[in-house]
Design a protein around this motif. Structure first.
Motif, PDB file in Angstrom:
ATOM      1  N   UNK A  51     -10.154 -33.422   3.751  1.00 54.81           N
ATOM      2  CA  UNK A  51     -10.836 -32.916   4.890  1.00 54.81           C
ATOM      3  C   UNK A  51     -11.175 -31.633   4.827  1.00 54.81           C
ATOM      4  N   UNK A  52     -12.247 -31.167   5.308  1.00 57.75           N
ATOM      5  CA  UNK A  52     -12.627 -29.750   4.910  1.00 57.75           C
ATOM      6  C   UNK A  52     -12.496 -28.829   6.170  1.00 57.75           C
ATOM      7  N   UNK A  53     -11.967 -27.655   5.874  1.00 56.87           N
ATOM      8  CA  UNK A  53     -11.304 -26.834   6.913  1.00 56.87           C
ATOM      9  C   UNK A  53     -12.106 -25.526   6.608  1.00 56.87           C
ATOM     10  N   UNK A  54     -12.725 -24.687   7.319  1.00 53.26           N
ATOM     11  CA  UNK A  54     -13.379 -23.449   7.374  1.00 53.26           C
ATOM     12  C   UNK A  54     -12.098 -22.567   7.655  1.00 53.26           C
ATOM     13  N   UNK A  55     -11.763 -21.459   6.926  1.00 58.00           N
ATOM     14  CA  UNK A  55     -10.897 -20.452   7.485  1.00 58.00           C
ATOM     15  C   UNK A  55     -11.683 -19.290   7.708  1.00 58.00           C
ATOM     16  N   UNK A  56     -11.280 -18.403   8.524  1.00 53.92           N
ATOM     17  CA  UNK A  56     -11.552 -17.059   8.694  1.00 53.92           C
ATOM     18  C   UNK A  56     -10.348 -16.276   8.488  1.00 53.92           C
ATOM     19  N   UNK A  57     -10.047 -15.600   7.266  1.00 55.58           N
ATOM     20  CA  UNK A  57      -8.876 -14.873   6.851  1.00 55.58           C
ATOM     21  C   UNK A  57      -9.300 -13.416   7.375  1.00 55.58           C
ATOM     22  N   UNK A  58      -8.435 -12.709   8.491  1.00 59.40           N
ATOM     23  CA  UNK A  58      -8.693 -11.462   8.475  1.00 59.40           C
ATOM     24  C   UNK A  58      -7.639 -10.362   7.775  1.00 59.40           C
ATOM     25  N   UNK A  59      -7.703  -9.652   7.001  1.00 57.41           N
ATOM     26  CA  UNK A  59      -7.099  -8.820   6.434  1.00 57.41           C
ATOM     27  C   UNK A  59      -6.842  -7.312   7.203  1.00 57.41           C
ATOM     28  N   UNK A  60      -6.138  -7.247   7.940  1.00 57.35           N
ATOM     29  CA  UNK A  60      -5.918  -6.160   8.677  1.00 57.35           C
ATOM     30  C   UNK A  60      -5.158  -4.861   8.101  1.00 57.35           C
ATOM     31  N   UNK A  61      -5.687  -3.628   8.195  1.00 61.26           N
ATOM     32  CA  UNK A  61      -4.802  -2.442   7.846  1.00 61.26           C
ATOM     33  C   UNK A  61      -3.438  -2.421   8.736  1.00 61.26           C
ATOM     34  N   UNK A  62      -2.781  -1.491   8.089  1.00 59.02           N
ATOM     35  CA  UNK A  62      -1.448  -1.464   9.055  1.00 59.02           C
ATOM     36  C   UNK A  62      -1.657  -0.868  10.366  1.00 59.02           C
ATOM     37  N   UNK A  63      -1.204  -1.402  11.353  1.00 54.97           N
ATOM     38  CA  UNK A  63      -1.499  -0.961  12.841  1.00 54.97           C
ATOM     39  C   UNK A  63      -0.474  -0.295  13.441  1.00 54.97           C
ATOM     40  N   UNK A  64      -0.535   0.662  14.623  1.00 55.31           N
ATOM     41  CA  UNK A  64       0.633   1.159  14.968  1.00 55.31           C
ATOM     42  C   UNK A  64       1.290   0.376  16.023  1.00 55.31           C
ATOM     43  N   UNK A  65       0.514  -0.415  16.760  1.00 54.69           N
ATOM     44  CA  UNK A  65       1.043  -1.239  17.706  1.00 54.69           C
ATOM     45  C   UNK A  65       0.098  -2.496  17.898  1.00 54.69           C
ATOM     46  N   UNK A  66       0.624  -3.521  18.486  1.00 54.69           N
ATOM     47  CA  UNK A  66      -0.399  -4.864  18.536  1.00 54.69           C
ATOM     48  C   UNK A  66      -1.010  -4.789  19.799  1.00 54.69           C
ATOM     49  N   UNK A  67      -2.145  -4.781  19.988  1.00 49.71           N
ATOM     50  CA  UNK A  67      -3.120  -4.488  21.022  1.00 49.71           C
ATOM     51  C   UNK A  67      -2.396  -5.222  22.241  1.00 49.71           C
ATOM     52  N   UNK A  68      -2.523  -4.772  23.507  1.00 52.12           N
ATOM     53  CA  UNK A  68      -1.925  -5.302  24.735  1.00 52.12           C
ATOM     54  C   UNK A  68      -2.896  -6.160  25.358  1.00 52.12           C
ATOM     55  N   UNK A  69      -2.009  -7.176  26.171  1.00 46.57           N
ATOM     56  CA  UNK A  69      -2.788  -8.283  26.785  1.00 46.57           C
ATOM     57  C   UNK A  69      -4.128  -7.704  27.609  1.00 46.57           C
ATOM     58  N   UNK A  70      -5.228  -8.451  27.631  1.00 42.74           N
ATOM     59  CA  UNK A  70      -6.447  -7.898  28.462  1.00 42.74           C
ATOM     60  C   UNK A  70      -6.232  -7.941  30.009  1.00 42.74           C
ATOM     61  N   UNK A  71      -6.566  -7.018  30.255  1.00 43.47           N
ATOM     62  CA  UNK A  71      -6.319  -6.808  32.011  1.00 43.47           C
ATOM     63  C   UNK A  71      -7.721  -6.355  32.572  1.00 43.47           C
ATOM     64  N   UNK A  72      -8.436  -7.080  33.451  1.00 43.83           N
ATOM     65  CA  UNK A  72      -8.209  -8.385  33.677  1.00 43.83           C
ATOM     66  C   UNK A  72      -9.156  -9.292  32.991  1.00 43.83           C
ATOM     67  N   UNK A  73     -10.127  -9.015  32.247  1.00 47.14           N
ATOM     68  CA  UNK A  73     -11.098  -9.804  31.299  1.00 47.14           C
ATOM     69  C   UNK A  73     -11.406  -9.633  29.941  1.00 47.14           C
ATOM     70  N   UNK A  74     -11.302  -8.182  29.567  1.00 50.11           N
ATOM     71  CA  UNK A  74     -11.373  -7.942  28.365  1.00 50.11           C
ATOM     72  C   UNK A  74     -10.802  -6.587  27.967  1.00 50.11           C
ATOM     73  N   UNK A  75     -10.386  -6.182  27.123  1.00 50.05           N
ATOM     74  CA  UNK A  75      -9.679  -5.294  26.490  1.00 50.05           C
ATOM     75  C   UNK A  75     -10.438  -4.204  25.930  1.00 50.05           C
ATOM     76  N   UNK A  76     -10.616  -2.883  26.341  1.00 52.20           N
ATOM     77  CA  UNK A  76     -11.558  -2.003  25.868  1.00 52.20           C
ATOM     78  C   UNK A  76     -10.837  -1.424  24.717  1.00 52.20           C
ATOM     79  N   UNK A  77      -9.553  -1.501  24.566  1.00 53.97           N
ATOM     80  CA  UNK A  77      -8.622  -0.781  23.635  1.00 53.97           C
ATOM     81  C   UNK A  77      -8.778  -1.621  22.544  1.00 53.97           C
ATOM     82  N   UNK A  78      -9.005  -3.103  22.457  1.00 55.93           N
ATOM     83  CA  UNK A  78      -9.042  -3.816  21.306  1.00 55.93           C
ATOM     84  C   UNK A  78     -10.491  -3.477  20.620  1.00 55.93           C
TER      85      UNK A  78
END
Length: 208
Positions: A51-78
């Protein structure tokens, strides 16, 4: 039907996460360590058990913190922080540490906890696989393998794999196990085979 799986690769600087990705995609390794300063997006396709599967692999640089949950609909920070864009919408996380560096393990320990704390209540659990890289340097290991494996599997309830990006050891196993973990029912066979579709679509890499 082709299913697309989004995968985020995170880790402290110098742990070899980009080397793991490049070994998986291109079967190559460089002794020169080039720090990741921007998010890189790779779009390969794999054939797993026919079976064929497409992957989207995202290699991130080191981050200081994981982005917070979006409130209410979207995250301006992210969205304001390009390096973190798409980090919350992936299907699985690969957290890489250097088995010879205690601080790199503490880093992924913190990131994992932040992922759990910011997970949206009511959504399905996003798989996390902990990867100990540089197994070829295991004489310099700072934490016994059994201790890490026991903590990750029994306490954290995450997958754990050790690999060597330099010698291409357990790299295919890592991504094979990852595909099974994200819930691809057709991949959950005892003898799983994985190969690449075509030339891995080498042109499909985006740096952002």
């Amino acid at each position: 039907m082709v299913a697309t799986f989004k995968i985020a690769v995170l880790g402290a600087q110098g742990v070899g996460k980009s080397a793991i990705v490049r070994q998986f995609l291109y079967n190559e390794f460089s002794e020169v360590c080039v720090p990741t300063t921007a998010r890189r997006v790779y779009l390969p396709a794999v054939v797993m058990n026919g079976h064929v599967h497409d992957l989207q692999i995202m290699d991130f640089p080191p981050i200081t913190a994981f982005p917070p949950r979006l409130i209410p609909l979207c995250t301006l920070q992210e969205w304001a922080d390009v390096c973190c864009r798409g980090l919350r919408s992936v299907h699985a996380y690969i957290l890489v540490y250097d088995i010879c560096c205690f601080d790199s393990f503490e880093y992924i320990k913190t990131i994992r906890q932040q992922i759990l704390e910011t997970r949206v209540i009511g959504t399905s659990e996003t798989p996390i696989i902990i990867v100990g890289n540089k197994r070829d340097l295991q004489r310099g290991r700072v934490i016994p393998r059994w201790n890490v494996s026991n903590l990750v599997k029994k306490t954290w309830k995450c997958g754990y794999i050790e690999c060597s990006a330099k010698y291409n050891w357990h790299i295919l196993l890592l991504f094979s196990e990852l595909l099974k973990t994200v819930g691809c029912a057709r991949c959950k066979h005892v003898h799983t085979t994985i190969r690449f579709q075509g030339a891995l679509r080498r042109n499909r890499c985006t740096i952002m």
